[in-house]
Scaffold this motif. Structure first.
Motif, PDB file in Angstrom:
ATOM      1  N   UNK A  68     -10.530  11.250  10.419  1.00  0.00           N
ATOM      2  CA  UNK A  68     -10.084  12.451   9.701  1.00  0.00           C
ATOM      3  C   UNK A  68     -10.453  12.365   8.229  1.00  0.00           C
ATOM      4  N   UNK A  69     -11.008  13.433   7.718  1.00  0.00           N
ATOM      5  CA  UNK A  69     -11.314  13.471   6.293  1.00  0.00           C
ATOM      6  C   UNK A  69     -10.002  13.502   5.509  1.00  0.00           C
ATOM      7  N   UNK A  70      -9.917  12.741   4.398  1.00  0.00           N
ATOM      8  CA  UNK A  70      -8.655  12.711   3.644  1.00  0.00           C
ATOM      9  C   UNK A  70      -8.181  14.096   3.188  1.00  0.00           C
ATOM     10  N   UNK A  71      -9.138  14.994   2.939  1.00  0.00           N
ATOM     11  CA  UNK A  71      -8.709  16.316   2.477  1.00  0.00           C
ATOM     12  C   UNK A  71      -8.051  17.131   3.590  1.00  0.00           C
ATOM     13  N   UNK A  72      -8.214  16.688   4.837  1.00  0.00           N
ATOM     14  CA  UNK A  72      -7.452  17.330   5.919  1.00  0.00           C
ATOM     15  C   UNK A  72      -5.975  17.021   5.714  1.00  0.00           C
ATOM     16  N   UNK A  73      -5.684  15.823   5.199  1.00  0.00           N
ATOM     17  CA  UNK A  73      -4.282  15.494   4.920  1.00  0.00           C
ATOM     18  C   UNK A  73      -3.768  16.311   3.736  1.00  0.00           C
ATOM     19  N   UNK A  74      -4.623  16.498   2.733  1.00  0.00           N
ATOM     20  CA  UNK A  74      -4.203  17.356   1.613  1.00  0.00           C
ATOM     21  C   UNK A  74      -3.899  18.764   2.141  1.00  0.00           C
ATOM     22  N   UNK A  75      -4.777  19.261   3.024  1.00  0.00           N
ATOM     23  CA  UNK A  75      -4.556  20.582   3.622  1.00  0.00           C
ATOM     24  C   UNK A  75      -3.218  20.611   4.361  1.00  0.00           C
ATOM     25  N   UNK A  76      -2.928  19.538   5.094  1.00  0.00           N
ATOM     26  CA  UNK A  76      -1.669  19.472   5.833  1.00  0.00           C
ATOM     27  C   UNK A  76      -0.481  19.584   4.868  1.00  0.00           C
ATOM     28  N   UNK A  77      -0.586  18.916   3.749  1.00  0.00           N
ATOM     29  CA  UNK A  77       0.491  19.003   2.745  1.00  0.00           C
ATOM     30  C   UNK A  77       0.607  20.433   2.211  1.00  0.00           C
ATOM     31  N   UNK A  78      -0.534  21.057   1.923  1.00  0.00           N
ATOM     32  CA  UNK A  78      -0.503  22.402   1.329  1.00  0.00           C
ATOM     33  C   UNK A  78       0.054  23.438   2.303  1.00  0.00           C
ATOM     34  N   UNK A 123      -3.519   6.325   4.216  1.00  0.00           N
ATOM     35  CA  UNK A 123      -4.658   7.248   4.206  1.00  0.00           C
ATOM     36  C   UNK A 123      -5.912   6.616   4.837  1.00  0.00           C
ATOM     37  N   UNK A 124      -6.232   5.351   4.496  1.00  0.00           N
ATOM     38  CA  UNK A 124      -7.428   4.766   5.112  1.00  0.00           C
ATOM     39  C   UNK A 124      -7.357   4.703   6.647  1.00  0.00           C
ATOM     40  N   UNK A 125      -6.143   4.659   7.193  1.00  0.00           N
ATOM     41  CA  UNK A 125      -6.021   4.662   8.656  1.00  0.00           C
ATOM     42  C   UNK A 125      -6.451   6.028   9.206  1.00  0.00           C
ATOM     43  N   UNK A 126      -6.071   7.087   8.507  1.00  0.00           N
ATOM     44  CA  UNK A 126      -6.475   8.428   8.928  1.00  0.00           C
ATOM     45  C   UNK A 126      -7.997   8.534   8.919  1.00  0.00           C
ATOM     46  N   UNK A 127      -8.586   7.963   7.875  1.00  0.00           N
ATOM     47  CA  UNK A 127     -10.044   8.019   7.737  1.00  0.00           C
ATOM     48  C   UNK A 127     -10.708   7.203   8.847  1.00  0.00           C
ATOM     49  N   UNK A 128     -10.126   6.041   9.132  1.00  0.00           N
ATOM     50  CA  UNK A 128     -10.651   5.187  10.200  1.00  0.00           C
ATOM     51  C   UNK A 128     -10.655   5.919  11.540  1.00  0.00           C
ATOM     52  N   UNK A 141       0.838  -1.202   0.000  1.00  0.00           N
ATOM     53  CA  UNK A 141       0.000   0.000   0.000  1.00  0.00           C
ATOM     54  C   UNK A 141       0.869   1.246   0.000  1.00  0.00           C
ATOM     55  N   UNK A 142       0.392   2.332  -0.601  1.00  0.00           N
ATOM     56  CA  UNK A 142       1.141   3.578  -0.477  1.00  0.00           C
ATOM     57  C   UNK A 142       0.988   4.126   0.942  1.00  0.00           C
ATOM     58  N   UNK A 143       2.045   4.712   1.486  1.00  0.00           N
ATOM     59  CA  UNK A 143       1.876   5.397   2.771  1.00  0.00           C
ATOM     60  C   UNK A 143       1.597   6.867   2.498  1.00  0.00           C
ATOM     61  N   UNK A 144       1.244   7.594   3.538  1.00  0.00           N
ATOM     62  CA  UNK A 144       0.832   8.987   3.290  1.00  0.00           C
ATOM     63  C   UNK A 144       2.011   9.837   2.825  1.00  0.00           C
ATOM     64  N   UNK A 145       3.246   9.392   3.119  1.00  0.00           N
ATOM     65  CA  UNK A 145       4.408  10.111   2.583  1.00  0.00           C
ATOM     66  C   UNK A 145       4.457   9.984   1.067  1.00  0.00           C
ATOM     67  N   UNK A 146       4.243   8.777   0.548  1.00  0.00           N
ATOM     68  CA  UNK A 146       4.173   8.594  -0.916  1.00  0.00           C
ATOM     69  C   UNK A 146       3.121   9.532  -1.495  1.00  0.00           C
ATOM     70  N   UNK A 158      -5.528   0.264  -4.702  1.00  0.00           N
ATOM     71  CA  UNK A 158      -5.468   0.964  -3.403  1.00  0.00           C
ATOM     72  C   UNK A 158      -4.866   2.359  -3.592  1.00  0.00           C
ATOM     73  N   UNK A 159      -3.859   2.436  -4.439  1.00  0.00           N
ATOM     74  CA  UNK A 159      -3.228   3.733  -4.719  1.00  0.00           C
ATOM     75  C   UNK A 159      -4.234   4.666  -5.402  1.00  0.00           C
ATOM     76  N   UNK A 160      -4.944   4.141  -6.381  1.00  0.00           N
ATOM     77  CA  UNK A 160      -5.925   4.971  -7.093  1.00  0.00           C
ATOM     78  C   UNK A 160      -7.030   5.463  -6.154  1.00  0.00           C
ATOM     79  N   UNK A 161      -7.383   4.620  -5.162  1.00  0.00           N
ATOM     80  CA  UNK A 161      -8.406   5.054  -4.195  1.00  0.00           C
ATOM     81  C   UNK A 161      -7.877   6.261  -3.397  1.00  0.00           C
TER      82      UNK A 161
END
Ligand code: AMP
Ligand code: ZN
Length: 475
Positions: free
Chosen positions: A300-310, A292-297, A39-44, A109-112
């Motif tokens: 946390x909404x996945x876009x919160x992670x996108x925000x964190x990156x931005x 990412x699915x762990x964050x969701x579990x 699986x990709x990790x959130x760093x990938x 999984x990556x595409x998801x």
């Protein structure tokens, strides 16, 4: 959209350069894609959020974008040198599934994750195993002048191209130090462009070639797919900062050999820095890692992670923490609350004097090597403008979000509530209890109101009266 030049940091020259397209009006971008053995990790995924913001910025600037992201389903070894095992062969050997099933599973999984992070679809997802014939043809073209054969494969002699490793620069020696020795190599940095299947071994993925049965090298794959889909030279090549050391210098060497010139194959080479954990580098080959699915579990909404990156510049290291993710979520929620007030208006014309400066600041920020932290401030300034037609504000925010990709007009406050997947109560049950409590309070029945609050608390729901962010409750 604007005449301000787009400046991007070129790792090759270690300087900011004005983007000048090879083909007028176009932008051709290649991004090294995931190796699908796990699986990709959130760093990938940080690497793809970065590449997505780059692509969106090029579109904002009016370029016609062709973006390629590859899927590495063969050839990436467990070691950056040539002594390791193929990551996918190894994964297949450890499981009962076929290598093709493994690649398919992790690609999906990556595409998801790509979809959840609102990363736009590239023009091409190029799958390495679809290009093996082209890789062999490429090898045949450069073999006589640049390669030599050993029992283990066909190797590229890095002394045959000018200035090998200029991309890696200071890290070159370090990089070579990491390469495990292969008997017979002429230079430590030489690398396999074709790896022969060892005698007596069976591989699930192997092809016939002039150098015997085997599989292409990982570096060759990206060179070939970039050339086939974008043509040399193309505009921008991206990848994580680890690729600056070995993978990209090797791609450049091959490109030089193929073109018979000292051109690297791309005008600009860009690298995102790492997402790190306090414990150190994130790695998907080491058992446990953040997905990412762990964050969701955990709610946390996945876009919160996108925000964190931005919130961080792509060239800065970013340290992951749950508190940091929580802060990014809260910031996103404040923005979404302001956007919700614009929901009923239809978009007007964003060209309005009240927004001219703000849009110019936004443009200046992203034109300055994708300064998303500053671009976010411009978004918040736009939302804070008072006494202006909501439709105009909506249009401005929509424009800005074409670059940030936060899906601001699709998100609701409720989407952003922290709500772990294993919560006992449903959203509807909580809302129902809260409206009963509201009625009790209206009737001044404080005992009943307190009882409902305690009942909810017993099930893990904290009622948040008067919270300025409008989180009515949290789990
Ligand atoms: P891989 O699937 O290992 O080939 O990596 C996919 C992409 O993620 C590559 O561009 C890597 O450079 C990048 N990458 C790997 N680890 C990290 C990390 N911790 N933070 C950011 N990017 C990373
Ligand atoms: Zn690559």
């Amino acid at each position: 959209m604007s005449d301000l030049p787009l400046k991007l940091f070129n790792s090759l020259t270690r300087s900011l350069e004005v983007f000048q397209p090879v083909h007028p009006g176009e932008a051709r971008v290649y991004s090294c894609g995931p190796t699908v053995y796990n699986y990709p990790h959130i760093g990938n995924m940080r690497a793809y959020v970065f590449a997505d913001v780059l692509g969106r910025t090029l579109s904002w600037k009016g370029y016609d974008l062709t973006h390629v992201i590859n899927i590495t389903d063969v050839g990436h070894l467990t070691d950056d040198g040539d002594a390791g095992e193929d990551k996918l062969e190894k994964a297949a050997a450890q499981s009962s599934r076929s290598i093709w099933d493994i690649a398919k599973h992790y690609t999906q999984a990556y595409w998801a994750d790509v979809e959840a992070l609102n990363i736009r679809q590239p023009a091409h997802w190029s799958v390495a195993t679809d290009y093996v014939e082209a890789m062999i043809a490429w090898g045949e073209k450069i073999a006589s002048d640049h390669c030599y054969e050993l029992d283990s494969g066909l190797y590229f002699d890095v002394s045959t191209v000018p200035d090998y490793g200029r991309l890696a620069r200071a890290v070159t020696e370090d990089g070579e130090g990491r390469i495990a020795a292969v008997d017979g190599k002429r230079n430590a940095a030489d690398f396999a462009i074709w790896r022969k299947t060892p005698a007596g071994e069976a591989r699930q993925m192997e092809w016939d070639s002039p150098w015997g049965k085997g599989a292409p090298g990982w570096h060759l794959e990206c060179s070939v797919m970039g050339e086939k889909l974008l043509g040399f030279p193309f505009d921008i090549h991206t990848g994580g900062i680890d690729h600056r050391e070995i993978h990209h210098p090797n791609e450049i060497a091959q490109n030089q050999a193929f073109c018979g010139s000292d051109h690297s194959g791309a005008s600009i080479w860009m690298h995102n820095n790492f997402l790190v954990e306090r414990a150190g580098k994130m790695s998907k080959s080491s058992g446990e890692f953040l997905r990412l699915p762990l964050l969701v579990e955990k709610g946390y909404h996945p876009l919160a992670y996108r925000m964190m990156c931005l919130q961080a510049h792509y060239r800065s290291e970013l340290e992951f923490s749950w508190d940091g993710l929580g802060a990014a979520l809260t910031r996103l929620k404040r923005i979404v609350m302001a956007v919700e007030r614009l929901a009923d208006s239809s978009a007007g014309d964003p060209a309005h004097p009240k927004f001219t400066d703000i849009l110019a600041r936004f443009d200046a920020a992203i034109s300055d090597d994708l300064n998303t932290p500053l671009a976010l401030v411009a978004l918040e300034e736009a939302l804070a403008v008072k006494k202006v037609d909501a439709g105009i504000k909506r249009a401005v925010v929509e424009r800005i979000d074409t670059v940030l990709g936060l899906r601001l007009f699709d998100l609701s406050r409720a989407d952003l509530r922290i709500r772990p997947a294993n919560a006992q109560l449903t959203e509807a049950e909580i809302e129902d209890a809260l409206s009963r409590r509201k009625a009790a309070r209206a009737d001044k029945d404080f005992a009943a109101s307190d009882a409902i609050r305690d009942e909810l608390a017993a099930k893990g729901v904290e009622v948040m009266d008067g919270d300025p962010l409008g989180w009515d409750w949290k789990l």
